[in-house]
Design an enzyme around this catalytic site. Structure first.
Site, PDB file in Angstrom:
ATOM      1  CE  LYS A 116      43.368   8.500  12.717  1.00 23.03           C
ATOM      2  NZ  LYS A 116      44.026   7.805  11.931  1.00 23.03           N
ATOM      3  CB  CYS A 411      86.699 -11.173  15.511  1.00 21.32           C
ATOM      4  SG  CYS A 411      85.770 -11.108  16.983  1.00 21.32           S
ATOM      5  CB  CYS A 414      88.904 -12.382  19.837  1.00 22.47           C
ATOM      6  SG  CYS A 414      88.400 -13.263  18.436  1.00 22.47           S
ATOM      7  CB  CYS A 434      85.575 -14.753  20.321  1.00 21.59           C
ATOM      8  SG  CYS A 434      85.107 -13.044  20.113  1.00 21.59           S
TER       9      CYS A 434
HETATM   10  S1  IVH Z   1      36.153   7.928  12.531  1.00 14.32           S
HETATM   11  C1  IVH Z   1      34.192  11.204  10.513  1.00 14.32           C
HETATM   12  N1  IVH Z   1      37.248   5.869  14.333  1.00 14.32           N
HETATM   13  O1  IVH Z   1      41.165   7.450  10.660  1.00 14.32           O
HETATM   14  C2  IVH Z   1      34.856  10.085  11.328  1.00 14.32           C
HETATM   15  N2  IVH Z   1      38.316   6.698  12.352  1.00 14.32           N
HETATM   16  O2  IVH Z   1      41.807  10.306   9.542  1.00 14.32           O
HETATM   17  C3  IVH Z   1      35.997   9.254  10.594  1.00 14.32           C
HETATM   18  N3  IVH Z   1      40.438   5.341  11.582  1.00 14.32           N
HETATM   19  O3  IVH Z   1      39.752   7.465   7.525  1.00 14.32           O
HETATM   20  C4  IVH Z   1      36.521   8.240  11.021  1.00 14.32           C
HETATM   21  N4  IVH Z   1      40.245   4.014  13.397  1.00 14.32           N
HETATM   22  O4  IVH Z   1      40.484   5.359   8.612  1.00 14.32           O
HETATM   23  C5  IVH Z   1      37.468   6.545  13.142  1.00 14.32           C
HETATM   24  N5  IVH Z   1      37.945   4.248  15.672  1.00 14.32           N
HETATM   25  C6  IVH Z   1      38.177   5.085  14.436  1.00 14.32           C
HETATM   26  C7  IVH Z   1      39.200   4.786  13.762  1.00 14.32           C
HETATM   27  C8  IVH Z   1      39.303   5.696  12.527  1.00 14.32           C
HETATM   28  C9  IVH Z   1      41.068   4.361  12.504  1.00 14.32           C
HETATM   29  C10 IVH Z   1      40.955   5.844  10.674  1.00 14.32           C
HETATM   30  C11 IVH Z   1      39.988   5.976   9.327  1.00 14.32           C
HETATM   31  C12 IVH Z   1      39.822   7.285   8.860  1.00 14.32           C
HETATM   32  C13 IVH Z   1      41.008   7.841   9.413  1.00 14.32           C
HETATM   33  C14 IVH Z   1      40.522   9.475   9.736  1.00 14.32           C
END
Ligand code: IVH
Length: 670
Positions: A116, A411, A414, A434
């Site tokens: 993510k 300091c 020292c 120091c």
């Molecule tokens: S899938 C319905 N995959 O996370 C599925 N989201 O809280 C929606 N995000 O707004 C998203 N990496 O900005 C997906 N590999 C990933 C992601 C990802 C980051 C973010 C995205 C989304 C938020 C959801």
């Protein structure tokens, strides 16, 4: 205009799109930067002479001309939903149970999971293979049109790759996350501070701020990158699974995160999560968790969505790296050059799984700027392996008893006077002897880029200085084994190891030696410059201020500092004693422009310390070439992490293989 010119322009556009893709998306360039520039210049020249040749998706048209008044808004064909979050294994297993119950299945489901990304969600719309529109997620239903800004990101294809494996849909909506890699973020902030512009708090804010520029010429200067992870509406093509979507996106020329766990059971996904969590700081970008998705799209459709999030996906978040805690007190640490760094002692708090009880406050001005007082409740952040930082004070929690910090006049180690020069942000202890400074100097002396003495840890150095065994780094080479063995937590064996390590370190390059001395303003790079220019310690020590400033990259500040260091009788004596103890300076032959002339390299796998494009630049700077496939003409294969079949091939035909360290050593320019 002749047909030939039209044809040449089309050829150039196609070649540039392809090389752009190889460089930015795959990070596997086939031509040098100079060649790429030549093609680009040729196209620009043709388009300037014949403006009617310019097409909106020409590679020359990434940066728009005029700033917008405001962003238009656009409705997403299919809403961009958010994700349900999970913070523990139990919640993930419960999600799996829930999904299976909904689908009435008592056998395992297949999931695909991916990092993510912690950035900004965007949608890219392609019509007949051409980027026509790009927008932010907005409230999920309507977003802002940021097409001009998105076009400046070199990793975003303006035209889709034509492949046999995927039909180009008449309309394709692609979703992804725009982000700024961590190193690029640090660099960006450094440049902003140099220009007296406020720094961004984190890479995500920097990415968001960059996408929200009304002037795309500003966006074009920001190091934005993207990973695509899904689609909105798609015509003409039917996908069967999420994994297939990702593969197709890749085939069409999009950047898709390579660290995806494809088609796995929920248990395997948990292992994948753990692995990413442990290794997250090795990645060049920030991730905030793992997104787990039911792979089968028919099942996804059956599952459908709740009000704001789909039932078929889950974000398994990493533990937060920001926390709030209280500043118990602020004191100062004395560094190698006597610089006093204020440190906040915090009520211990777990941040991203690590207990944090201290945070650096950089300097007095920084404390003033953020108005951090003892007793304050603060927001702290830990990113990567860096020392935790105080982001801001939660002023609403102030009670009135908080105490402002004042730099001590003497300091704390020292007792010597502390001074702050007008043009400097730091205060310093003026006593070169120091104990705090001595310890730091010795640690620096023994550190990796310097003498690299294995086993010379902080605690050991502390004891040696406190017991009066060493007063300067030269004393290290006069330590005997018996004395060392008598120190706390040492013994015969570790004392012998230390003696061996010190004996080994005595053979040293001039550059490392100069760096080890700890001369102010002489870092690793300047030490190399000095060593390369003066070639011997004697010549460097004899160099006048004029001779020093005459060297490229050496300014009056460095020159003065080097002179002052070598004029100091105590430093001269230390150097003499090291030579007496057997320290010998290797005359080092650094790599030059011709070192790799005629040699072809093949890169495979990821290097820890640099991007593939940087490795390529390093090779080319020394006259070598980089090729994408291994043949008998290949001189070396550089193998990083997770090398591919190229390594097998190299072994098979007996090509010399270099690991990262050997590669860096080979391409070091003195
Ligand atoms: S899938 C319905 N995959 O996370 C599925 N989201 O809280 C929606 N995000 O707004 C998203 N990496 O900005 C997906 N590999 C990933 C992601 C990802 C980051 C973010 C995205 C989304 C938020 C959801």
């Amino acid at each position: 205009m002749s047909e030939d010119i039209r044809k040449r322009a089309a050829e150039l556009r196609e070649a540039l799109h392809r090389h752009n893709y190889l460089y930015y998306v795959l990070d596997e360039p086939e031509i040098s930067d100079a060649e790429y520039d030549r093609l680009m210049q040729e196209l620009i020249a043709l388009e300037t002479a014949h403006p009617e040749l310019i097409e909106p998706d020409s590679p020359t048209q990434r940066v728009g001309a005029l700033p917008l008044e405001k962003f238009e808004t656009v409705a997403h064909t299919i809403p961009m939903l958010s994700l349900e979050n999970a913070f523990g294994k139990e919640e993930v297993l419960a999600f799996d149970q829930r999904v299976r119950r909904f689908l009435n299945r008592d056998w395992p489901l297949v999931y695909t999971a991916e990092p993510k990304m912690d950035g900004v969600a965007v949608e890219l719309v392609y019509e007949n293979g051409r980027l026509v529109e790009a927008s932010t997620r907005g409230d999920g239903y309507t977003g802002e049109l940021i097409t001009l800004n998105i076009r400046t990101i070199k990793m975003v294809p303006l035209v889709l790759l034509d492949t046999v494996s995927v039909t180009i849909p008449s309309r394709l909506e692609v979703r992804g996350e725009v982000f700024i890699p961590v190193e690029a973020f640090k660099q960006l902030n450094k440049e902003r501070l140099d220009k007296d512009e406020p720094a961004f708090a984190n890479p995500r804010n920097a990415a968001a701020g960059s996408l929200r520029q009304l002037d795309s010429r500003i966006t074009a200067t920001r190091p934005l990158d993207i990973f695509c992870y899904g689609v909105g509406m798609v015509t003409d093509v039917e996908f069967a699974s999420h994994w297939e979507i990702l593969q197709s996106l890749k085939a069409l020329g999009f950047r898709v995160n390579p660290h995806i766990k494809a088609r796995a059971t929920i248990e395997e996904i948990l292992v994948y999560y753990k692995d990413l969590l442990d290794r997250r700081h090795e990645f060049p970008y920030e991730m905030d968790g793992v997104v787990i998705k039911v792979d089968d799209l028919a099942l996804q459709r059956k599952l459908g969505e709740k009000s704001r999030s789909p039932r078929w996906a889950l974000a398994y978040k990493f533990p937060a790296t920001q926390e709030t805690t209280r500043v118990v007190k602020i004191d100062v640490q004395v560094g190698r050059t006597g610089a006093l760094t204020p440190v906040a002692h915090l009520e211990p708090v777990s941040v991203g799984g690590v207990t944090v009880s201290r945070a650096t406050l950089h300097n007095e001005d920084e404390i003033k700027k953020k108005d951090i007082r003892m007793g304050d409740t603060v927001l702290i952040q830990r990113a990567g392996d860096v020392i935790p930082e105080v982001i801001k004070v939660i002023t609403t929690k102030r009670t009135g008893v908080e105490q402002p910090f004042r730099m001590p006049a003497t300091c704390p180690v020292c007792g010597a006077k502390v001074v702050r020069l007008e043009q400097e942000a730091v205060s310093r202890c003026v006593n070169a002897n120091c104990p705090a400074q001595v310890k730091e100097r010795i640690k620096h002396f023994a550190s990796k880029g310097a003498f690299d003495i294995d086993g010379m840890g902080d605690k050991l150095v502390g004891q040696m200085v406190d017991k009066g065994l060493v007063k300067s780094y030269a004393d290290l080479f006069f330590l005997d084994k018996a004395t060392t063995a008598g120190l706390e937590r040492m013994g015969e064996k570790s004392a012998q190891n230390l003696m061996d390590a010190m004996a080994k370190s005595k053979q040293i390059s001039l550059a490392r030696f100069v760096y080890a001395l700890g001369i102010r303003h002489v870092g690793e790079h300047i030490a190399h410059v000095l060593a390369r220019t003066f070639e011997s310690l004697k010549a460097l020590m004899a160099a006048t201020a004029e001779e020093l400033v005459a060297v490229d990259e050496i300014g009056p500040q460095v020159s003065q500092s080097v002179r002052a260091f070598f004029e100091n009788p105590e430093n001269q004596r230390n150097i003499e004693r090291m030579v007496e103890a057997g320290v010998t300076l290797e005359t080092e032959e650094g790599a030059t422009k011709e070192t790799l002339a005629g040699k072809t390299f093949v890169l495979t796998g990821a290097l820890d310390s640099m991007m593939r494009s940087q490795a390529k630049a390093r090779i080319e700077a020394l006259g070598g070439k980089v090729s994408s496939s291994v043949s008998r003409k290949t001189a070396y294969v550089v193998a990083g992490k997770d090398p591919g079949s190229k390594l097998d091939k190299a072994k098979e035909i007996g090509i010399k293989i270099l690991d990262e360290k050997e590669f860096i050593e080979m391409t070091r320019t003195k």
